[in-house]
Scaffold this motif. Structure first.
Motif, PDB file in Angstrom:
ATOM      1  N   HIS A 255       0.835  -0.960   0.224  1.00 45.04           N
ATOM      2  CA  HIS A 255       0.115   0.152   0.038  1.00 45.04           C
ATOM      3  C   HIS A 255       0.938   1.265   0.277  1.00 45.04           C
ATOM      4  N   VAL A 256       1.151   1.764  -1.044  1.00 43.20           N
ATOM      5  CA  VAL A 256       1.323   3.475  -0.749  1.00 43.20           C
ATOM      6  C   VAL A 256       1.485   3.735  -2.448  1.00 43.20           C
ATOM      7  N   HIS A 257       1.448   4.937  -2.219  1.00 45.26           N
ATOM      8  CA  HIS A 257       0.282   5.845  -3.165  1.00 45.26           C
ATOM      9  C   HIS A 257       1.846   6.274  -4.459  1.00 45.26           C
ATOM     10  N   SER A 258       1.366   7.020  -5.574  1.00 43.85           N
ATOM     11  CA  SER A 258       2.407   7.075  -6.689  1.00 43.85           C
ATOM     12  C   SER A 258       1.889   8.598  -7.005  1.00 43.85           C
ATOM     13  N   LEU A 259       2.635   9.225  -7.525  1.00 40.91           N
ATOM     14  CA  LEU A 259       2.082  10.618  -8.634  1.00 40.91           C
ATOM     15  C   LEU A 259       1.036  10.559  -9.201  1.00 40.91           C
ATOM     16  N   TYR A 260      -0.226   9.669  -9.217  1.00 41.80           N
ATOM     17  CA  TYR A 260      -0.415   9.268 -10.285  1.00 41.80           C
ATOM     18  C   TYR A 260      -2.129   9.092  -9.340  1.00 41.80           C
ATOM     19  N   SER A 261      -1.986   9.682  -8.242  1.00 40.58           N
ATOM     20  CA  SER A 261      -2.671  10.140  -6.905  1.00 40.58           C
ATOM     21  C   SER A 261      -1.488  11.098  -6.433  1.00 40.58           C
ATOM     22  N   ASP A 262      -1.878  11.283  -4.729  1.00 42.94           N
ATOM     23  CA  ASP A 262      -1.415  12.583  -3.812  1.00 42.94           C
ATOM     24  C   ASP A 262      -0.265  11.419  -3.384  1.00 42.94           C
TER      25      ASP A 262
ATOM     26  N   MET B 138      10.163   6.688  -5.073  1.00 39.36           N
ATOM     27  CA  MET B 138       9.458   5.901  -4.124  1.00 39.36           C
ATOM     28  C   MET B 138       9.888   4.421  -4.231  1.00 39.36           C
ATOM     29  N   LEU B 139      10.900   4.220  -5.076  1.00 38.51           N
ATOM     30  CA  LEU B 139      11.226   2.395  -5.290  1.00 38.51           C
ATOM     31  C   LEU B 139      12.346   2.684  -4.419  1.00 38.51           C
ATOM     32  N   GLU B 140      13.041   3.536  -4.833  1.00 39.31           N
ATOM     33  CA  GLU B 140      14.944   3.488  -4.722  1.00 39.31           C
ATOM     34  C   GLU B 140      14.162   3.529  -2.467  1.00 39.31           C
TER      35      GLU B 140
ATOM     36  N   PHE C 197       1.796  -0.434  -5.528  1.00 45.65           N
ATOM     37  CA  PHE C 197       1.122   1.003  -5.912  1.00 45.65           C
ATOM     38  C   PHE C 197      -0.739   1.082  -6.105  1.00 45.65           C
ATOM     39  N   ALA C 198      -0.428   1.424  -4.664  1.00 48.89           N
ATOM     40  CA  ALA C 198      -2.129   1.654  -5.294  1.00 48.89           C
ATOM     41  C   ALA C 198      -2.852   3.110  -4.644  1.00 48.89           C
ATOM     42  N   ASP C 199      -3.049   3.761  -6.189  1.00 48.63           N
ATOM     43  CA  ASP C 199      -3.794   5.466  -6.336  1.00 48.63           C
ATOM     44  C   ASP C 199      -5.177   5.369  -5.916  1.00 48.63           C
ATOM     45  N   HIS C 200      -5.461   6.367  -4.926  1.00 48.17           N
ATOM     46  CA  HIS C 200      -6.561   6.793  -5.059  1.00 48.17           C
ATOM     47  C   HIS C 200      -7.575   6.702  -6.185  1.00 48.17           C
TER      48      HIS C 200
END
Ligand SMILES: [Zn+2]
Ligand SMILES: [Zn+2]
Length: 257
Positions: A5-12, A19-21, A33-36
């Motif tokens: 459960h992490v977010h990318s710039l495809y949500s907030d 993020m991966l690093e 990646f679990a975007d909103h």
């Protein structure tokens, strides 16, 4: 160590590379990646979903393309997931979207009940104790509906009201029992979520914590692990904290795939 459960710039959340690093530096070997995404039919929610970056139904195909490229450049296993706002009455729209999109796995979250938000933090400062108690009752009923809907692999942060400065402390044993009963009859699993870990002003560091966590442990309900990281710097403290908590309680995290 799998973080589902992490977010990318495809949500907030943050950029994929960063993020991966940061996740790898914290000892994570697989990252989901679990975007909103909000699929509410309610006109007010429709207006708000853009403001809160919850329009992932419009962009998930682009993120999928991005993840294909990202996978070429990382040692980590990368999952293509989603965090959907659960709302009673939106089940059909959610089911259609999820069936069509075909994610690796799905998370469902109760972030609001009716027109009141738990998260992003709505204000309950002027609400009476009875109103707060009633809201928390409604919140847990909605969590049970989410679990019973069987729409999701994971139910995210199931006692998030305990992080709210004006709502914490209203979770009862009955609430914990309702939630545990629902998980026992469902395919949906809860997550151990570290989303509030560094917030010293928040009453809870993990979700679930306290009554709900104890009840689920008692029933032998299994968990996934999720840092709920939105920024690269979130991993450094949350990952060791999740690992330590899982070890302390003898949790053997399950795979939602
Ligand atoms: Zn959430
Ligand atoms: Zn999240």
């Amino acid at each position: 160590m799998y973080d589902y459960h992490v977010h990318s710039l495809y949500s907030d959340g943050g950029r994929f590379g960063a993020m991966l690093e940061a996740a790898a530096d914290a000892g994570v070997s697989a990252l989901g990646f679990a975007d909103h995404c909000n699929l509410s039919p309610d006109p007010d929610r429709r207006r708000e979903r853009a403001r809160y970056a919850r329009t992932f139904d419009l962009t998930h195909e682009r993120r999928r393309e991005a993840l294909a490229a990202v996978r070429e450049e990382t040692e980590l296993t990368v999952f293509d997931a989603v965090e959907v706002d659960y709302e009673p009455g939106a089940e059909e729209a959610i089911a259609d979207f999820l069936a069509d999109a075909g994610f690796d796995y799905t998370l469902g979250s109760v972030h609001y009940v009716g027109d009141r938000y738990v998260f992003p933090w709505g204000s309950f400062a002027d609400a009476s104790e009875a109103e707060r108690r009633a809201f928390v009752d409604d919140y847990y009923e909605t969590v049970v509906s989410l679990i019973d809907s069987e729409l999701f692999d994971i139910a995210a942060h199931v006692d998030i009201v305990e992080s709210h400065p004006h709502l914490s402390g209203f979770t009862t044993c009955e609430h914990a029992e309702m939630v545990a009963d629902a998980f026992e009859r469902s395919r949906t699993v809860p997550e151990l979520n570290a989303g509030r870990f560094e917030d010293d002003d928040k009453p809870a560091s993990f979700h679930p914590e306290g009554r709900v966590f104890e009840m689920l442990l008692d029933r032998g309900v299994e968990f996934t692990l999720g840092s709920d990281a939105h920024r690269p710097e979130d991993f450094a403290e949350r990952i060791p904290a999740l690992r330590e908590r899982a070890e302390r309680y003898g949790l053997d995290p399950v795979c939602p795939l």
